[in-house]
Design a protein around this motif. Structure first.
Motif, mmCIF file in Angstrom:
data_model
loop_
_atom_site.group_PDB
_atom_site.id
_atom_site.type_symbol
_atom_site.label_atom_id
_atom_site.label_comp_id
_atom_site.label_asym_id
_atom_site.label_seq_id
_atom_site.Cartn_x
_atom_site.Cartn_y
_atom_site.Cartn_z
ATOM 1 N N VAL A 126 0.833 -1.189 0.018
ATOM 2 C CA VAL A 126 -0.168 0.003 0.150
ATOM 3 C C VAL A 126 0.801 1.479 0.156
ATOM 4 O O VAL A 126 1.998 1.147 0.180
ATOM 5 N N ARG A 127 0.170 2.400 -0.253
ATOM 6 C CA ARG A 127 1.052 3.768 -0.088
ATOM 7 C C ARG A 127 0.150 4.635 0.950
ATOM 8 O O ARG A 127 -0.824 4.259 1.409
ATOM 9 N N PHE A 128 1.063 5.545 1.425
ATOM 10 C CA PHE A 128 0.452 6.263 2.417
ATOM 11 C C PHE A 128 0.696 7.761 2.018
ATOM 12 O O PHE A 128 1.549 8.096 1.861
ATOM 13 N N LYS A 129 -0.502 8.568 1.688
ATOM 14 C CA LYS A 129 -0.502 9.659 1.160
ATOM 15 C C LYS A 129 -0.737 10.785 2.194
ATOM 16 O O LYS A 129 -1.760 10.546 2.660
ATOM 17 N N HIS A 130 0.122 11.758 2.393
ATOM 18 C CA HIS A 130 -0.219 12.623 3.304
ATOM 19 C C HIS A 130 -1.250 13.523 3.194
ATOM 20 O O HIS A 130 -1.546 14.086 1.746
ATOM 21 N N ARG A 149 24.151 5.474 11.789
ATOM 22 C CA ARG A 149 25.025 5.022 10.793
ATOM 23 C C ARG A 149 24.065 3.772 10.047
ATOM 24 O O ARG A 149 23.782 2.852 10.897
ATOM 25 N N GLY A 150 24.030 3.774 8.784
ATOM 26 C CA GLY A 150 23.674 2.698 8.141
ATOM 27 C C GLY A 150 21.884 2.830 8.030
ATOM 28 O O GLY A 150 21.167 2.051 6.986
ATOM 29 N N GLN A 151 21.283 3.660 8.564
ATOM 30 C CA GLN A 151 19.759 3.721 8.562
ATOM 31 C C GLN A 151 19.499 4.832 7.406
ATOM 32 O O GLN A 151 20.201 5.807 7.014
ATOM 33 N N ARG A 152 18.563 4.435 6.773
ATOM 34 C CA ARG A 152 18.049 5.199 5.507
ATOM 35 C C ARG A 152 16.939 6.370 5.742
ATOM 36 O O ARG A 152 16.146 6.509 6.465
ATOM 37 N N GLU A 153 17.176 7.211 5.069
ATOM 38 C CA GLU A 153 16.202 8.647 5.003
ATOM 39 C C GLU A 153 14.798 8.063 4.646
ATOM 40 O O GLU A 153 14.754 7.388 3.758
ATOM 41 N N VAL A 154 13.717 8.359 5.457
ATOM 42 C CA VAL A 154 12.407 8.321 5.045
ATOM 43 C C VAL A 154 11.901 9.857 4.689
ATOM 44 O O VAL A 154 12.286 10.807 5.383
ATOM 45 N N HIS A 155 11.175 9.925 3.693
ATOM 46 C CA HIS A 155 10.777 11.462 3.280
ATOM 47 C C HIS A 155 9.662 11.230 2.586
ATOM 48 O O HIS A 155 9.006 10.235 2.369
ATOM 49 N N GLY A 156 8.739 12.515 2.105
ATOM 50 C CA GLY A 156 7.816 12.511 1.455
ATOM 51 C C GLY A 156 8.100 12.768 0.039
ATOM 52 O O GLY A 156 9.130 13.886 -0.239
ATOM 53 N N MET A 157 7.601 12.116 -0.925
ATOM 54 C CA MET A 157 7.768 12.432 -2.559
ATOM 55 C C MET A 157 6.504 12.726 -3.143
ATOM 56 O O MET A 157 5.556 12.269 -2.754
ATOM 57 N N PRO A 158 6.593 13.938 -3.858
ATOM 58 C CA PRO A 158 5.278 14.364 -4.724
ATOM 59 C C PRO A 158 4.648 13.130 -5.669
ATOM 60 O O PRO A 158 3.333 13.334 -5.814
ATOM 61 N N ALA A 159 5.484 12.342 -6.186
ATOM 62 C CA ALA A 159 4.980 11.290 -6.947
ATOM 63 C C ALA A 159 4.511 9.841 -6.542
ATOM 64 O O ALA A 159 5.548 9.454 -5.837
ATOM 65 N N ALA A 160 3.640 9.117 -7.140
ATOM 66 C CA ALA A 160 3.591 7.744 -6.603
ATOM 67 C C ALA A 160 4.442 7.010 -7.578
ATOM 68 O O ALA A 160 4.565 7.325 -8.716
ATOM 69 N N ASN A 161 5.447 6.203 -7.055
ATOM 70 C CA ASN A 161 6.206 5.242 -7.566
ATOM 71 C C ASN A 161 6.504 4.241 -6.902
ATOM 72 O O ASN A 161 6.313 3.750 -5.872
ATOM 73 N N HIS A 162 7.692 3.476 -7.278
ATOM 74 C CA HIS A 162 7.912 2.109 -6.672
ATOM 75 C C HIS A 162 8.839 2.349 -5.468
ATOM 76 O O HIS A 162 9.228 1.373 -4.496
ATOM 77 N N HIS A 163 9.017 3.593 -5.053
ATOM 78 C CA HIS A 163 9.740 3.690 -3.743
ATOM 79 C C HIS A 163 8.817 4.063 -2.699
ATOM 80 O O HIS A 163 9.171 3.929 -1.404
ATOM 81 N N ASN A 164 7.536 4.040 -3.050
ATOM 82 C CA ASN A 164 6.730 4.416 -1.680
ATOM 83 C C ASN A 164 5.500 3.103 -1.760
ATOM 84 O O ASN A 164 4.379 3.478 -1.237
ATOM 85 N N TYR A 165 5.991 2.072 -1.819
ATOM 86 C CA TYR A 165 5.187 0.926 -1.374
ATOM 87 C C TYR A 165 5.507 0.289 -0.032
ATOM 88 O O TYR A 165 6.825 0.080 0.142
ATOM 89 N N TRP A 166 4.525 0.068 0.821
ATOM 90 C CA TRP A 166 4.701 -0.527 2.105
ATOM 91 C C TRP A 166 3.815 -1.710 2.143
ATOM 92 O O TRP A 166 2.638 -1.910 1.733
ATOM 93 N N LYS A 167 4.390 -2.792 3.167
ATOM 94 C CA LYS A 167 3.709 -3.728 3.517
ATOM 95 C C LYS A 167 3.479 -4.112 5.224
ATOM 96 O O LYS A 167 4.803 -3.964 5.760
ATOM 97 N N ALA A 168 2.458 -4.464 5.364
ATOM 98 C CA ALA A 168 2.538 -4.724 6.856
ATOM 99 C C ALA A 168 3.271 -6.232 7.238
ATOM 100 O O ALA A 168 3.071 -7.182 6.561
ATOM 101 N N MET A 169 3.986 -6.163 8.048
ATOM 102 C CA MET A 169 5.043 -7.269 8.583
ATOM 103 C C MET A 169 4.615 -7.796 10.068
ATOM 104 O O MET A 169 3.432 -7.752 10.427
ATOM 105 N N GLU A 170 5.744 -7.838 10.665
ATOM 106 C CA GLU A 170 5.440 -8.558 12.160
ATOM 107 C C GLU A 170 4.654 -7.345 12.788
ATOM 108 O O GLU A 170 4.562 -6.330 12.761
ATOM 109 N N GLY A 171 3.748 -8.135 14.000
ATOM 110 C CA GLY A 171 3.037 -7.224 14.682
ATOM 111 C C GLY A 171 1.877 -7.993 15.425
ATOM 112 O O GLY A 171 1.911 -9.046 15.266
ATOM 113 N N VAL A 172 0.973 -7.251 16.040
ATOM 114 C CA VAL A 172 -0.165 -7.728 16.834
ATOM 115 C C VAL A 172 -1.360 -7.303 16.197
ATOM 116 O O VAL A 172 -1.457 -5.766 16.190
#
Length: 186
Positions: A126-130, A149-172
C-alpha cells in the motif's frame, strides 16, 4: 485485513527496510524526532500503532478501508508519523518526522491509506499519502552516518512510484469483532 488498534512494522518493498523511529532528533530542518528505515526485523523501535483521525473514527478491531485517513503512532515514544514543508536532510525531498506527545499531535499527522480493494489487506503493498501536503511516504536509499549509521532516510515525495510501497509485517493484529456492542472481560 489490517485493523484499527493493531501494532505492526511496515516494510518498504523496494528497499527492504522497516519504518523506524527513536529518540534522535534531526540536526537540521524541524529538529523533531527523526524517522528512518532499518534493515533489522527485530528492532523494537519499528512498531507503529494504527489509529484514526479521531479515536471514534477507527474503532479497535475495525478493518482499515482503502482511502481512509489514519495516524501511525510510534509505540515506544508516543509520537505520530508527521510531515511538513521542511527539506529532508539527505535527499532534499520533504522531511518526515515523529511529532506530538502520547499520540496527540496536529492535523499534519494524517495519512490516507491507498490500496486496491475495499480494505487494507495484510499481504497488500500500500501507499500512504499525506493529507496536508499530498506527498507519499517514501525511501530512495540515502543512508545516514553518525549517530544513526546505516539507517535510511524516510521522506515525502510528490509522485507515486516504486519507492513508496509499504507492506504490513510483524505485529499484533487486533481481530475484528463480530458484534462491536459485545465484548468479553479478561
Amino acid at each position: 485485513a489490517v485493523t484499527c488498534g493493531s501494532v505492526l512494522k511496515l516494510l518498504n518493498t523496494r528497499h527492504s527496510v522497516r519504518l523506524h523511529s527513536h529518540e534522535v532528533k534531526y540536526g537540521s530542518g524541524s529538529g523533531q524526532q527523526s524517522v528512518t528505515g532499518v534493515e533489522a526485523s527485530d528492532d523494537a523501535n519499528s512498531y507503529w500503532r494504527i489509529r484514526g483521525k479521531s479515536d471514534s473514527s477507527c474503532q479497535r478491531g475495525t478493518p482499515v478501508k482503502c482511502g481512509q485517513a489514519i495516524r501511525l503512532t510510534h509505540v515506544n515514544t508516543g509520537k505520530n508519523l508527521h510531515t511538513h514543508h521542511f527539506p529532508s536532510p539527505l535527499s532534499n525531498n520533504q522531511e518526515v518526522s515523529a511529532f506530538g506527545d502520547d499520540g496527540e499531535g496536529d492535523d499534519l499527522d494524517f495519512w490516507i491509506v491507498q490500496c486496491s480493494g475495499s480494505y487494507w489487506e495484510r499481504e497488500d503493498a500500500v501507499r500512504f499519502k499525506h493529507v496536508g501536503t499530498e506527498v507519499f511516504l517514501s525511501i530512495t536509499g540515502e543512508q545516514y552516518g553518525h549517530p544513526i549509521r546505516g539507517q535510511r532516510e524516510v521522506h515525502g515525495m510528490p509522485a507515486a512510484n516504486h519507492h513508496n510501497y509499504w507492506k504490513a509485517m510483524e505485529g499484533v493484529f487486533i481481530k475484528p469483532s463480530l458484534d462491536p456492542a459485545k465484548h468479553d472481560e479478561l
